[in-house]
Write a protein that holds these residues in place. Sequence first.
Motif, PDB file in Angstrom:
ATOM      1  N   ASN A   4      34.377  51.632  38.243  1.00 33.97           N
ATOM      2  CA  ASN A   4      35.241  51.087  39.271  1.00 33.97           C
ATOM      3  C   ASN A   4      34.924  49.991  38.416  1.00 33.97           C
ATOM      4  O   ASN A   4      36.183  48.513  38.157  1.00 33.97           O
ATOM      5  CB  ASN A   4      34.403  50.140  40.709  1.00 33.97           C
ATOM      6  CG  ASN A   4      34.200  50.843  41.810  1.00 33.97           C
ATOM      7  OD1 ASN A   4      35.121  52.093  41.952  1.00 33.97           O
ATOM      8  ND2 ASN A   4      33.227  51.213  42.640  1.00 33.97           N
ATOM      9  N   LYS A   5      33.958  49.336  37.570  1.00 33.30           N
ATOM     10  CA  LYS A   5      34.636  48.317  36.192  1.00 33.30           C
ATOM     11  C   LYS A   5      35.160  48.694  35.416  1.00 33.30           C
ATOM     12  O   LYS A   5      35.932  47.308  35.294  1.00 33.30           O
ATOM     13  CB  LYS A   5      33.152  47.887  35.548  1.00 33.30           C
ATOM     14  CG  LYS A   5      31.648  47.122  36.730  1.00 33.30           C
ATOM     15  CD  LYS A   5      30.759  47.568  35.958  1.00 33.30           C
ATOM     16  CE  LYS A   5      28.940  46.719  36.738  1.00 33.30           C
ATOM     17  NZ  LYS A   5      28.392  45.907  35.294  1.00 33.30           N
ATOM     18  N   ASP A   8      38.638  47.648  37.321  1.00 32.43           N
ATOM     19  CA  ASP A   8      38.758  46.071  36.913  1.00 32.43           C
ATOM     20  C   ASP A   8      39.117  45.682  36.179  1.00 32.43           C
ATOM     21  O   ASP A   8      39.773  44.734  35.768  1.00 32.43           O
ATOM     22  CB  ASP A   8      37.741  45.804  37.886  1.00 32.43           C
ATOM     23  CG  ASP A   8      37.270  45.831  39.630  1.00 32.43           C
ATOM     24  OD1 ASP A   8      37.796  46.310  40.421  1.00 32.43           O
ATOM     25  OD2 ASP A   8      35.659  45.613  39.706  1.00 32.43           O
ATOM     26  N   LEU A  11      42.637  46.558  35.500  1.00 33.92           N
ATOM     27  CA  LEU A  11      44.024  45.894  36.577  1.00 33.92           C
ATOM     28  C   LEU A  11      42.984  44.230  36.123  1.00 33.92           C
ATOM     29  O   LEU A  11      44.383  43.791  36.528  1.00 33.92           O
ATOM     30  CB  LEU A  11      43.081  45.922  37.620  1.00 33.92           C
ATOM     31  CG  LEU A  11      43.672  45.547  39.162  1.00 33.92           C
ATOM     32  CD1 LEU A  11      45.015  45.747  39.163  1.00 33.92           C
ATOM     33  CD2 LEU A  11      43.168  45.692  40.488  1.00 33.92           C
ATOM     34  N   GLU A  12      42.810  43.738  35.854  1.00 30.94           N
ATOM     35  CA  GLU A  12      42.644  42.217  34.787  1.00 30.94           C
ATOM     36  C   GLU A  12      43.765  42.525  33.834  1.00 30.94           C
ATOM     37  O   GLU A  12      44.612  41.468  33.954  1.00 30.94           O
ATOM     38  CB  GLU A  12      41.600  41.993  34.326  1.00 30.94           C
ATOM     39  CG  GLU A  12      40.579  40.366  34.359  1.00 30.94           C
ATOM     40  CD  GLU A  12      39.633  40.507  34.323  1.00 30.94           C
ATOM     41  OE1 GLU A  12      38.973  40.394  33.293  1.00 30.94           O
ATOM     42  OE2 GLU A  12      38.759  40.918  35.020  1.00 30.94           O
TER      43      GLU A  12
END
Length: 116
Positions: A4-5, A8, A11-12
């Motif tokens: 998930n990190k 993220d 995605l960032e």
Amino acid sequence: MTDNKKLDLILEKVNSLDEKVNRLDEKVNGLDKKVSSLDERVNSLEGDMKEVRQRVTKTDMTLENEIRVNIQRIAEGHLDLSRKLDDCVKISSDIKAKQEIQDIYINMHNSKLKAL
């Protein structure tokens, strides 16, 4: 680091990259507008230059066909007037010389008459 990190972070980075692409796209659109405006101005200048060339050509033609011919006519007329003036001056000079001779004869005859 969990999945998930990682997602993220990805995605960032994608969002950051998307923002940069959007800014770049805006700049390119701005450049396109400026180039379009510049194209319009260049086309306008080309049209104006064409008009200027036509006017210069027309002016050259007028100078060559009308003004030069008229100046030549004036010069020919001036030459004729100059000749006529020379003739008049010569005739006037001749008349003045004859008048002086007549004045001398009149004075001589006056003197002779007074002597009688």
